[in-house]
Scaffold this motif. Structure first.
Motif, PDB file in Angstrom:
ATOM      1  N   LEU A  39       0.855  -1.182   0.000  1.00 46.48           N
ATOM      2  CA  LEU A  39       0.000   0.000   0.000  1.00 46.48           C
ATOM      3  C   LEU A  39       0.896   1.239   0.000  1.00 46.48           C
ATOM      4  O   LEU A  39       1.591   1.514   0.980  1.00 46.48           O
ATOM      5  N   ALA A  40       0.900   1.963  -1.108  1.00 45.97           N
ATOM      6  CA  ALA A  40       1.722   3.162  -1.249  1.00 45.97           C
ATOM      7  C   ALA A  40       0.836   4.376  -0.995  1.00 45.97           C
ATOM      8  O   ALA A  40       0.053   4.786  -1.857  1.00 45.97           O
ATOM      9  N   THR A  41       0.928   4.934   0.200  1.00 46.62           N
ATOM     10  CA  THR A  41       0.066   6.038   0.603  1.00 46.62           C
ATOM     11  C   THR A  41       0.631   6.687   1.860  1.00 46.62           C
ATOM     12  O   THR A  41       1.330   6.027   2.638  1.00 46.62           O
ATOM     13  N   THR A  42       0.302   7.964   2.040  1.00 45.46           N
ATOM     14  CA  THR A  42       0.674   8.645   3.269  1.00 45.46           C
ATOM     15  C   THR A  42      -0.411   8.534   4.335  1.00 45.46           C
ATOM     16  O   THR A  42      -0.262   9.101   5.419  1.00 45.46           O
ATOM     17  N   ALA A  43      -1.499   7.842   4.043  1.00 45.45           N
ATOM     18  CA  ALA A  43      -2.534   7.639   5.063  1.00 45.45           C
ATOM     19  C   ALA A  43      -1.930   6.902   6.260  1.00 45.45           C
ATOM     20  O   ALA A  43      -1.067   6.022   6.090  1.00 45.45           O
ATOM     21  N   PRO A  44      -2.346   7.228   7.480  1.00 36.21           N
ATOM     22  CA  PRO A  44      -1.771   6.568   8.662  1.00 36.21           C
ATOM     23  C   PRO A  44      -2.012   5.064   8.642  1.00 36.21           C
ATOM     24  O   PRO A  44      -3.078   4.594   8.234  1.00 36.21           O
ATOM     25  N   ARG A  45      -1.018   4.336   9.101  1.00 34.67           N
ATOM     26  CA  ARG A  45      -1.155   2.883   9.150  1.00 34.67           C
ATOM     27  C   ARG A  45      -2.349   2.466  10.004  1.00 34.67           C
ATOM     28  O   ARG A  45      -3.029   1.485   9.698  1.00 34.67           O
ATOM     29  N   SER A  46      -2.626   3.225  11.062  1.00 38.19           N
ATOM     30  CA  SER A  46      -3.746   2.875  11.933  1.00 38.19           C
ATOM     31  C   SER A  46      -5.070   2.920  11.178  1.00 38.19           C
ATOM     32  O   SER A  46      -5.962   2.083  11.411  1.00 38.19           O
ATOM     33  N   VAL A  47      -5.221   3.892  10.260  1.00 32.64           N
ATOM     34  CA  VAL A  47      -6.444   3.967   9.450  1.00 32.64           C
ATOM     35  C   VAL A  47      -6.515   2.774   8.502  1.00 32.64           C
ATOM     36  O   VAL A  47      -7.562   2.129   8.362  1.00 32.64           O
ATOM     37  N   LEU A  48      -5.416   2.472   7.846  1.00 37.39           N
ATOM     38  CA  LEU A  48      -5.395   1.371   6.900  1.00 37.39           C
ATOM     39  C   LEU A  48      -5.690   0.038   7.579  1.00 37.39           C
ATOM     40  O   LEU A  48      -6.437  -0.799   7.057  1.00 37.39           O
ATOM     41  N   GLU A  49      -5.115  -0.170   8.748  1.00 32.95           N
ATOM     42  CA  GLU A  49      -5.317  -1.439   9.458  1.00 32.95           C
ATOM     43  C   GLU A  49      -6.767  -1.631   9.895  1.00 32.95           C
ATOM     44  O   GLU A  49      -7.227  -2.764  10.044  1.00 32.95           O
ATOM     45  N   ALA A  50      -7.491  -0.526  10.086  1.00 34.71           N
ATOM     46  CA  ALA A  50      -8.888  -0.635  10.464  1.00 34.71           C
ATOM     47  C   ALA A  50      -9.739  -1.224   9.346  1.00 34.71           C
ATOM     48  O   ALA A  50     -10.800  -1.793   9.602  1.00 34.71           O
ATOM     49  N   TYR A  51      -9.245  -1.117   8.105  1.00 36.73           N
ATOM     50  CA  TYR A  51     -10.005  -1.608   6.953  1.00 36.73           C
ATOM     51  C   TYR A  51      -9.315  -2.774   6.252  1.00 36.73           C
ATOM     52  O   TYR A  51      -9.935  -3.434   5.425  1.00 36.73           O
ATOM     53  N   PHE A  52      -8.053  -2.990   6.562  1.00 37.51           N
ATOM     54  CA  PHE A  52      -7.308  -4.079   5.931  1.00 37.51           C
ATOM     55  C   PHE A  52      -6.415  -4.736   6.986  1.00 37.51           C
ATOM     56  O   PHE A  52      -5.213  -4.517   7.023  1.00 37.51           O
ATOM     57  N   PRO A  53      -7.016  -5.540   7.852  1.00 35.35           N
ATOM     58  CA  PRO A  53      -6.197  -6.259   8.828  1.00 35.35           C
ATOM     59  C   PRO A  53      -5.404  -7.361   8.131  1.00 35.35           C
ATOM     60  O   PRO A  53      -5.781  -7.837   7.061  1.00 35.35           O
ATOM     61  N   GLY A  54      -4.299  -7.747   8.740  1.00 35.35           N
ATOM     62  CA  GLY A  54      -3.503  -8.811   8.148  1.00 35.35           C
ATOM     63  C   GLY A  54      -2.149  -8.326   7.678  1.00 35.35           C
ATOM     64  O   GLY A  54      -1.681  -7.253   8.056  1.00 35.35           O
ATOM     65  N   ASP A  55      -1.533  -9.114   6.820  1.00 31.14           N
ATOM     66  CA  ASP A  55      -0.167  -8.839   6.374  1.00 31.14           C
ATOM     67  C   ASP A  55      -0.158  -8.028   5.089  1.00 31.14           C
ATOM     68  O   ASP A  55      -0.758  -8.423   4.086  1.00 31.14           O
ATOM     69  N   TRP A  56       0.515  -6.898   5.125  1.00 29.06           N
ATOM     70  CA  TRP A  56       0.744  -6.091   3.941  1.00 29.06           C
ATOM     71  C   TRP A  56       1.914  -5.160   4.230  1.00 29.06           C
ATOM     72  O   TRP A  56       2.345  -5.027   5.373  1.00 29.06           O
ATOM     73  N   ILE A  57       2.420  -4.536   3.185  1.00 28.18           N
ATOM     74  CA  ILE A  57       3.590  -3.662   3.306  1.00 28.18           C
ATOM     75  C   ILE A  57       3.141  -2.224   3.116  1.00 28.18           C
ATOM     76  O   ILE A  57       2.441  -1.900   2.156  1.00 28.18           O
ATOM     77  N   HIS A  58       3.533  -1.355   4.040  1.00 29.08           N
ATOM     78  CA  HIS A  58       3.197   0.065   3.941  1.00 29.08           C
ATOM     79  C   HIS A  58       4.389   0.813   3.361  1.00 29.08           C
ATOM     80  O   HIS A  58       5.487   0.768   3.920  1.00 29.08           O
ATOM     81  N   ARG A  59       4.161   1.491   2.253  1.00 26.51           N
ATOM     82  CA  ARG A  59       5.208   2.317   1.636  1.00 26.51           C
ATOM     83  C   ARG A  59       4.699   3.759   1.619  1.00 26.51           C
ATOM     84  O   ARG A  59       3.912   4.151   0.733  1.00 26.51           O
ATOM     85  N   PRO A  60       5.090   4.577   2.585  1.00 22.34           N
ATOM     86  CA  PRO A  60       4.585   5.958   2.655  1.00 22.34           C
ATOM     87  C   PRO A  60       5.116   6.802   1.490  1.00 22.34           C
ATOM     88  O   PRO A  60       6.278   7.182   1.479  1.00 22.34           O
ATOM     89  N   ARG A  61       4.256   7.060   0.525  1.00 20.22           N
ATOM     90  CA  ARG A  61       4.619   7.872  -0.634  1.00 20.22           C
ATOM     91  C   ARG A  61       3.446   8.770  -1.000  1.00 20.22           C
ATOM     92  O   ARG A  61       2.302   8.331  -0.996  1.00 20.22           O
ATOM     93  N   ALA A  62       3.745  10.017  -1.326  1.00 21.04           N
ATOM     94  CA  ALA A  62       2.728  10.970  -1.770  1.00 21.04           C
ATOM     95  C   ALA A  62       2.915  11.214  -3.264  1.00 21.04           C
ATOM     96  O   ALA A  62       3.951  11.723  -3.685  1.00 21.04           O
ATOM     97  N   PHE A  63       1.916  10.834  -4.051  1.00 22.90           N
ATOM     98  CA  PHE A  63       1.986  10.998  -5.501  1.00 22.90           C
ATOM     99  C   PHE A  63       1.197  12.209  -5.985  1.00 22.90           C
ATOM    100  O   PHE A  63       1.336  12.616  -7.129  1.00 22.90           O
ATOM    101  N   ASP A  64       0.324  12.719  -5.172  1.00 24.71           N
ATOM    102  CA  ASP A  64      -0.494  13.860  -5.547  1.00 24.71           C
ATOM    103  C   ASP A  64      -0.901  14.599  -4.285  1.00 24.71           C
ATOM    104  O   ASP A  64      -0.535  14.211  -3.171  1.00 24.71           O
ATOM    105  N   VAL A  65      -1.676  15.659  -4.463  1.00 25.85           N
ATOM    106  CA  VAL A  65      -2.063  16.476  -3.315  1.00 25.85           C
ATOM    107  C   VAL A  65      -3.560  16.423  -3.057  1.00 25.85           C
ATOM    108  O   VAL A  65      -4.012  16.704  -1.958  1.00 25.85           O
ATOM    109  N   GLY A  66      -4.341  16.029  -4.086  1.00 27.97           N
ATOM    110  CA  GLY A  66      -5.787  16.117  -3.916  1.00 27.97           C
ATOM    111  C   GLY A  66      -6.171  17.574  -3.763  1.00 27.97           C
ATOM    112  O   GLY A  66      -5.867  18.416  -4.612  1.00 27.97           O
TER     113      GLY A  66
END
Length: 363
Positions: A39-66
């Protein structure tokens, strides 16, 4: 044999994109646990884990600003423009860096929701890029081109990035998204509750409350700065549920301060949802057939499309923002308007996208 690797790039705007992408990632993992997901995103890991529990790799990257926002309605367009120009100036370096990461880690597919640079990054790495969403950032920025002409040139650049994608999974409540050459329409996407309705009723003492008297207040991850909570006192036989830790203590207002609970966990119990225009909120409400009361949102091109969508497919009320912020919420005493269309939207968007990813790696 090495496991297949999916790189899921998520736009850097609020939490709606992150939560829906995480839910689709969870569906992919359910269908094929052997797929490694980054998961390549700057969203907090705590938010991501609330919707995707289990094993995954967090790659904090910002590709845009919205859009740079103070809350879910207040936008700072000059700051957004400055940041967007900065990202464009750095784009080639970011493309080279991330393409090298994809090649070194033998990523097989890029899936984007919906940062424009995901497509040229994948192309530079020599692998396919699929996108998913209901709008493109070119559509959002172009609407501001009269006031800030530089947005027009940036929208053209973003459209060119999108044109390099191999496929778009277009969600409901969408703009045409013409920059994409190959489009597949899918059903509603969203997350599921962790709990049964009975478990939530017991935890929050809602068992004796009629469903039509339970109102869910949710305004996205950024929330609102000035919700007039005192209006709930006008409806003493209703229970209002919010996730705003700054909300006052009122007898009929439940402030959910346990981060393990999410708005979706209350959807099956709610008689109405009050929100601002947002794809994820509207989509999940429609998946659970929750009537929607939405305030209006000026200046954001996606908002009218979303409001048209709920008029077509949901029991709804549309309330002017001024009436919500300065009125007495008398709209709660009014009947809901039925949807204009009888045929409901398909609710299988998560499964459709996830199955396509699994099939790709198995082919």
């Amino acid at each position: 044999m090495a496991s297949p690797i999916l790189y899921l790039a998520i736009t850097n705007h609020g939490f709606g994109h992150a939560t829906r992408a995480a839910a689709i990632a969870a569906e992919i993992k359910t269908l094929n646990p052997e797929i490694t997901i980054i998961l390549a995103t700057t969203a907090p890991r705590s938010v991501l884990e609330a919707y995707f529990p289990g094993d995954w790799i967090h790659r904090p990257r910002a590709f845009d600003v919205g859009v740079i926002q103070a809350d879910s309605l207040t936008m700072d367009l000059p700051a957004t423009l400055d940041k967007l120009k900065e990202i464009r100036a750095q784009a080639q370096a970011l493309i080279r860096s991330e393409a090298n990461f994809l090649k070194q880690n033998r990523v097989g597919l890029v899936l984007g929701d919906i940062p424009p640079l995901a497509a040229p990054i994948a192309q530079a790495a020599g692998i396919p890029c699929w996108m998913m969403g209901n709008f493109g950032w070119d559509f959002i920025y172009r609407a501001w081109g009269d006031e800030y002409p530089e947005f027009n040139d940036l929208a053209d650049w973003i459209g060119d990035c999108f044109s390099q994608a191999d496929r778009l999974f277009r969600m409901p409540f969408s703009e045409p998204m013409p920059a994409f050459s190959s489009t597949i329409d899918v059903g509603l996407t969203g997350v599921l509750s962790r709990f049964t309705p009975e478990e939530v009723q017991e935890a929050f003492n809602l068992g004796a409350i009629p469903q039509e008297k339970i109102v869910l207040l949710t305004f996205g991850g950024l929330g609102l700065n000035r919700i007039p909570y005192e209006n709930v006192k006008h409806f003493p036989d209703y229970i209002f549920i919010c996730f705003d830790l700054s909300a006052p203590e009122l007898p009929n207002l439940i402030r959910v301060d346990d981060r393990f609970y999410r708005p979706i966990d209350f959807a099956a119990l709610a008689g109405r949802l009050i929100s601002k225009p947002g794809y994820s909120t509207f989509s999940e409400a429609c998946r659970f057939d929750v009537p929607i009361i939405s305030i209006t949102r000026e200046g954001f091109a996606e908002a009218p499309i979303l409001l048209e969508g709920i008029q077509d497919y949901a029991q709804h009320q549309i309330v002017e923002a001024e009436d919500f912020f300065t009125g007495d919420w008398s709209f709660l005493a009014q009947p809901m308007t039925p949807p204009r269309k009888a045929e409901p939207l398909a609710k299988d968007g998560n499964k459709s996208i996830a199955q396509a990813v699994v099939d790709y790696f198995q082919s």
